[in-house]
Design a protein around this motif. Structure first.
Motif, PDB file in Angstrom:
ATOM      1  N   THR A 314       0.870  -1.176   0.000  1.00  0.00           N
ATOM      2  CA  THR A 314       0.000   0.000   0.000  1.00  0.00           C
ATOM      3  C   THR A 314       0.906   1.225   0.000  1.00  0.00           C
ATOM      4  N   LYS A 315       1.158   1.746  -1.190  1.00  0.00           N
ATOM      5  CA  LYS A 315       2.026   2.921  -1.329  1.00  0.00           C
ATOM      6  C   LYS A 315       1.232   4.205  -1.159  1.00  0.00           C
ATOM      7  N   LYS A 316      -0.074   4.103  -1.453  1.00  0.00           N
ATOM      8  CA  LYS A 316      -0.959   5.259  -1.297  1.00  0.00           C
ATOM      9  C   LYS A 316      -2.317   4.746  -0.844  1.00  0.00           C
ATOM     10  N   ALA A 317      -2.846   5.359   0.213  1.00  0.00           N
ATOM     11  CA  ALA A 317      -4.137   4.941   0.766  1.00  0.00           C
ATOM     12  C   ALA A 317      -5.149   6.073   0.630  1.00  0.00           C
ATOM     13  N   ALA A 318      -6.375   5.762   0.986  1.00  0.00           N
ATOM     14  CA  ALA A 318      -7.423   6.786   1.008  1.00  0.00           C
ATOM     15  C   ALA A 318      -8.429   6.436   2.091  1.00  0.00           C
ATOM     16  N   VAL A 319      -9.053   7.474   2.652  1.00  0.00           N
ATOM     17  CA  VAL A 319     -10.131   7.266   3.614  1.00  0.00           C
ATOM     18  C   VAL A 319     -11.329   8.088   3.127  1.00  0.00           C
ATOM     19  N   LEU A 320     -12.501   7.458   3.126  1.00  0.00           N
ATOM     20  CA  LEU A 320     -13.732   8.137   2.725  1.00  0.00           C
ATOM     21  C   LEU A 320     -14.509   8.505   3.972  1.00  0.00           C
ATOM     22  N   GLY A 321     -14.835   9.771   4.094  1.00  0.00           N
ATOM     23  CA  GLY A 321     -15.495  10.243   5.303  1.00  0.00           C
ATOM     24  C   GLY A 321     -14.436  10.792   6.227  1.00  0.00           C
ATOM     25  N   GLY A 337       4.021   6.870   7.734  1.00  0.00           N
ATOM     26  CA  GLY A 337       4.723   6.964   6.456  1.00  0.00           C
ATOM     27  C   GLY A 337       3.943   6.649   5.203  1.00  0.00           C
ATOM     28  N   THR A 338       2.655   6.264   5.309  1.00  0.00           N
ATOM     29  CA  THR A 338       1.869   5.967   4.104  1.00  0.00           C
ATOM     30  C   THR A 338       1.005   7.169   3.736  1.00  0.00           C
ATOM     31  N   PRO A 339       1.266   7.814   2.581  1.00  0.00           N
ATOM     32  CA  PRO A 339       0.440   8.955   2.146  1.00  0.00           C
ATOM     33  C   PRO A 339      -1.017   8.533   1.992  1.00  0.00           C
ATOM     34  N   ILE A 340      -1.925   9.453   2.293  1.00  0.00           N
ATOM     35  CA  ILE A 340      -3.343   9.096   2.284  1.00  0.00           C
ATOM     36  C   ILE A 340      -4.211  10.253   1.791  1.00  0.00           C
ATOM     37  N   MET A 341      -5.163   9.933   0.914  1.00  0.00           N
ATOM     38  CA  MET A 341      -6.191  10.884   0.506  1.00  0.00           C
ATOM     39  C   MET A 341      -7.291  10.866   1.566  1.00  0.00           C
ATOM     40  N   MET A 342      -7.839  12.031   1.871  1.00  0.00           N
ATOM     41  CA  MET A 342      -8.954  12.090   2.828  1.00  0.00           C
ATOM     42  C   MET A 342     -10.115  12.799   2.136  1.00  0.00           C
ATOM     43  N   LYS A 343     -11.123  12.003   1.765  1.00  0.00           N
ATOM     44  CA  LYS A 343     -12.245  12.548   0.985  1.00  0.00           C
ATOM     45  C   LYS A 343     -13.506  12.677   1.836  1.00  0.00           C
ATOM     46  N   ASP A 344     -14.211  13.757   1.600  1.00  0.00           N
ATOM     47  CA  ASP A 344     -15.524  13.946   2.214  1.00  0.00           C
ATOM     48  C   ASP A 344     -16.406  14.651   1.198  1.00  0.00           C
ATOM     49  N   ILE A 345     -17.718  14.660   1.476  1.00  0.00           N
ATOM     50  CA  ILE A 345     -18.635  15.320   0.541  1.00  0.00           C
ATOM     51  C   ILE A 345     -18.820  16.798   0.893  1.00  0.00           C
ATOM     52  N   ALA A 346     -18.301  17.200   2.068  1.00  0.00           N
ATOM     53  CA  ALA A 346     -18.480  18.586   2.507  1.00  0.00           C
ATOM     54  C   ALA A 346     -17.176  19.149   3.061  1.00  0.00           C
ATOM     55  N   GLU A 347     -16.974  20.432   2.832  1.00  0.00           N
ATOM     56  CA  GLU A 347     -15.769  21.118   3.309  1.00  0.00           C
ATOM     57  C   GLU A 347     -15.658  21.037   4.836  1.00  0.00           C
ATOM     58  N   ALA A 348     -16.819  21.083   5.505  1.00  0.00           N
ATOM     59  CA  ALA A 348     -16.813  21.044   6.973  1.00  0.00           C
ATOM     60  C   ALA A 348     -16.218  19.732   7.478  1.00  0.00           C
ATOM     61  N   GLY A 349     -16.523  18.629   6.794  1.00  0.00           N
ATOM     62  CA  GLY A 349     -15.976  17.334   7.176  1.00  0.00           C
ATOM     63  C   GLY A 349     -14.465  17.298   7.010  1.00  0.00           C
ATOM     64  N   ILE A 350     -13.999  17.859   5.898  1.00  0.00           N
ATOM     65  CA  ILE A 350     -12.552  17.926   5.641  1.00  0.00           C
ATOM     66  C   ILE A 350     -11.860  18.723   6.738  1.00  0.00           C
ATOM     67  N   GLU A 351     -12.447  19.859   7.084  1.00  0.00           N
ATOM     68  CA  GLU A 351     -11.855  20.720   8.117  1.00  0.00           C
ATOM     69  C   GLU A 351     -11.787  20.007   9.460  1.00  0.00           C
ATOM     70  N   LEU A 352     -12.843  19.242   9.769  1.00  0.00           N
ATOM     71  CA  LEU A 352     -12.871  18.503  11.030  1.00  0.00           C
ATOM     72  C   LEU A 352     -11.793  17.412  11.049  1.00  0.00           C
ATOM     73  N   GLY A 353     -11.652  16.716   9.916  1.00  0.00           N
ATOM     74  CA  GLY A 353     -10.644  15.660   9.815  1.00  0.00           C
ATOM     75  C   GLY A 353      -9.236  16.207   9.930  1.00  0.00           C
ATOM     76  N   LEU A 354      -8.962  17.306   9.225  1.00  0.00           N
ATOM     77  CA  LEU A 354      -7.631  17.924   9.289  1.00  0.00           C
ATOM     78  C   LEU A 354      -7.356  18.485  10.673  1.00  0.00           C
ATOM     79  N   SER A 355      -8.393  19.023  11.293  1.00  0.00           N
ATOM     80  CA  SER A 355      -8.248  19.565  12.648  1.00  0.00           C
ATOM     81  C   SER A 355      -7.873  18.461  13.628  1.00  0.00           C
TER      82      SER A 355
END
Length: 715
Positions: A314-321, A337-355
């Motif tokens: 797994t060189k690149k992962a992703a999380v939905l939600g 050390g594993t790069p990961i995409m973090m996808k959500d349907i709303a900007e607020a969700g992204i902000e919460l995840g990054l926070s």
């Protein structure tokens, strides 16, 4: 060549120095097994008989120094009586004493990890030089034991009683700077300068520039404490440690008692006291449980290595939600050390995840476990997105959207069209059937469950749930990814609740029955916390979330109606109906206030008692034994069912799932080890005593067979 064995060689090097090198054949690490001890005895005898030797340099031919005693050899030794175990330890100490008594100066060059017996070997030498990359310590208390090769005798005389108590009772791996500060080593140097520095110091001792004889005599003499000082040091320590361990872990207290008893004795008498203390602990159920956990952990690591051989990277992962859970998963992946995409349907969700990820990283920086620059690197490995545009090269995806089968199925179907055919897709579900979620997928062989526990950064367990159509390559890939994330993966087969929740909810059902029959939930919490759980069932439900608990309970009742469908309204349902969801909204069985550190603090709330009054009997006091039995029997029977049905492969994995997933008391070893300790015949008899409570308390036919045949899970 002065001596050549399977674990040790002794060669003459410059200046009359004999190099005694540990290098166990056929193993990647050095450890004190029977072969090594026999070699050490022969090597010391060879040095004693060589008049050309002016000093002895102890080294390692591996990246580690010595990791400790070989625990796989403990089993047979610990089946003996206390007297026989003490004699076995005493025989080993004759060898260490012979080394310590060599008529020339001795110095150990500690190049890597030196733990347990490995560090005790270091203490037996007159001088110690340590690489700045090495770690030393006496972690025996983590196995329910105490040092047995002289650690409780030599360490207090080298670093002082206060420091020795801390080192032995904490069982930590100490870095070079602490070892030097406390006086456990004489010098710390860069790894590439270790041999040069060690030889130079030993030559100084040979030349009489260092008084190694005085150091040796101090180690062999009584502790330099008068009666009052001794009482203050040891009695204070016993009180503090007893408070920390709550009487559940006898090893630290026994170690302090042994050091106290030996304080006024010379080495040989002190070692006799240590051998007796070690033997006493070796026969406790706590040490058997904790050693069992160590062995279980080794099994899990071996299984993970086997899976790793067939896993796709797994060189690149992703999380939905995104949100808290998604942010926690992204943080853990990026941190390791594993790069990961973090996808959500709303900007607020992204902000919460990054926070969430930012908050966790900031704490590491604050505690000096990470540099600010490193924090930036980790955050750069998390790539937030509102689209699937960059999912074409993702290897593994974790779906972590709301726990609703319809929503999950819709998201998974959409996702499957956005990734490569070989991409592995997982669902972070805690209860929903993997086969149900896979039913409409085009590539069910690439789909499985990956159940993280909350909070992700703290909980070590990840349940890997195999569906009927999941390929072994997919399982192996996800096990390898979980391992790379620093987690302990346990592979289980699909069923309602999988392993951990399937076993946890019968425990909650036992608790619900107690409340129905008039038990006070506070009293139940106190008893189960004294039993060893970090929190009692009412408090745990508040932390998990009453709404989550009700949902999971419905899944379990539907899946196993014969025993998990209640015929009464539970106190948990009353809480749910009154929107008392626990910590998440400040009220549940308890009320939650914020303490000075900003953390939720539970307080008693009469309103909870008033609300559940219509669904519970008149208050009744239960003794602790009945409370424990009524909570534990359903859990233990369910773990037995999981093993019999092949949901989990081994008792080792079943127990580790409970230790890591719900905080089952480690000193009890897990539900299977607990049943072994009670004895299956006794346990089945206890089940029969509570048979009137229904099918939750009905043991399986296999359990009755085990009871009749005197069988146990761990032999």
């Amino acid at each position: 060549m002065i001596y050549e064995g399977k674990a040790i060689t002794v060669n003459m090097i410059e200046g009359g120095i004999a190099e005694l090198k540990f290098d166990l054949q056929g193993d990647s690490v050095n450890k004190f097994n029977r072969v090594t001890l026999e070699d050490l005895q022969a090597a010391v005898a060879a040095v004693q008989g060589n008049s050309d030797v002016k000093g002895v340099l102890v080294t390692s031919g591996k990246d580690v120094f010595i990791v400790g005693a070989d625990i796989t050899e403990f089993g047979d030794a610990f089946k003996k009586s206390e007297e026989e175990i003490a004699a076995w330890v005493a025989q080993a100490n004759v060898i260490f004493n012979a080394f310590e008594d060599l008529p020339v100066p001795t110095l150990t060059a500690i190049n890597g990890i030196a733990l347990g017996g490995g560090f005790e070997m270091c203490l037996a030498s007159d001088l110690r030089v340590m690489s700045d990359k090495a770690k030393v310590g006496l972690p025996e208390v983590k196995l329910g034991l105490m040092p047995g090769f002289g650690g409780t005798v030599r360490l207090p005389r080298v670093i002082g009683a206060d420091n020795a108590i801390e080192w032995i009772c904490m069982g930590a791996e100490n870095r070079a700077d602490k070892a030097l500060k406390d006086g456990a080593v004489d010098a710390v140097v860069a790894a590439d300068k270790l041999r040069e520095a060690a030889v130079a110091m030993l030559q100084s001792a040979i030349a009489g520039e260092l008084n190694w004889q005085a150091r040796r005599e101090e180690k062999k003499a009584k502790l330099k404490l008068n009666a009052m000082e001794s009482m203050m040091v040891f009695e204070t320590a016993k009180g503090f440690v007893a408070g920390q361990t709550k009487g559940q872990y006898p090893a630290p207290i026994e170690a302090i008692k042994t050091m106290q008893k030996a304080a006024g004795q010379g080495r040989d008498k002190a070692l006799e006291a240590e051998a007796k203390g070690f033997a006493k602990l070796a026969k406790t159920t706590e040490s058997q449980a904790l050693i069992g956990l160590f062995m279980n952990d080794q099994l899990l690591k071996k299984k993970a290595k086997v899976y790793g051989k067939t896993a796709k990277p797994t060189k690149k992962a992703a999380v939905l939600g995104a949100g808290i859970m998604g942010g926690g998963i992204a943080y853990q992946s990026a941190l390791k050390g594993t790069p990961i995409m973090m996808k959500d349907i709303a900007e607020a969700g992204i902000e919460l995840g990054l926070s969430e990820a930012n908050k966790l990283l900031a704490k590491r920086v604050e505690k000096k476990r990470m540099k600010p620059l490193e924090m930036g690197d980790v955050l750069n490995r998390i790539r937030p997105t509102l689209s699937y545009a960059e999912f074409n090269d993702v290897d593994t995806v974790v779906e972590a959207v709301v726990e609703n089968p319809k929503v999950k199925k819709m998201v998974l179907a959409e996702l499957e069209d956005k990734v490569r055919e070989e991409t592995i897709i997982t669902s972070n579900t805690s209860t929903i059937s993997i086969d149900l979620l896979a039913a409409d997928l085009k590539r069910p062989e690439n789909f499985l469950g990956m159940h993280f526990f909350n909070p992700v950064h703290m909980m070590p367990l990840v349940e890997i749930i195999r569906g009927k159509k999941t390929s072994e390559e997919a399982v192996a890939t996800v096990v390898a990814y979980a391992t790379a994330m620093g987690k302990t993966p346990i592979v289980v087969n699909d069923c309602p609740g999988f392993l951990v929740n399937r076993v946890l909810f019968p425990y909650f059902a036992g608790f619900a029955g107690l409340l129905r029959d008039g038990a006070d939930f506070q009293a139940v919490d106190k008893v189960m916390e004294k039993f060893g759980f970090p929190m009692g069932p009412a408090y745990l439900l508040d932390v998990v979330g009453i709404d989550t608990g009700v949902h999971a309970n419905e899944v379990m009742a539907e899946g196993f109606p014969d025993r998990m469908k209640a015929d009464f309204k539970s106190a948990m349902e009353v809480m749910y109906e009154n929107k008392r969801y626990g910590q998440k909204n400040g009220v549940g069985f308890y009320k939650y206030e914020t303490d000075k550190k900003g953390k939720p603090k539970k307080v008693v709330d009469q309103a909870a008692y008033d609300l559940i009054a219509p669904v519970v009997a008149e208050r009744k006091e239960y003794d602790a034994e009945e409370i424990i039995a009524r909570c534990m029997i359903p859990m233990c029977i369910e773990i037995a069912r999981c093993l019999e049905e092949g949901i989990v492969d081994t008792p080792n994995e079943a127990d580790m799932g409970l230790i890591f997933g719900i905080g089952f008391p480690p000193f009890r070893g897990g539900a299977c080890r607990y049943m072994d300790t009670v004895g299956m015949a006794n346990f089945v008899a206890l089940c029969d005593k509570f048979a009137s409570l229904g099918n939750l308390y009905k043991p399986t036919d296999r359990m009755r067979e085990m009871a009749a045949n005197g069988e146990s899970y761990f032999g």
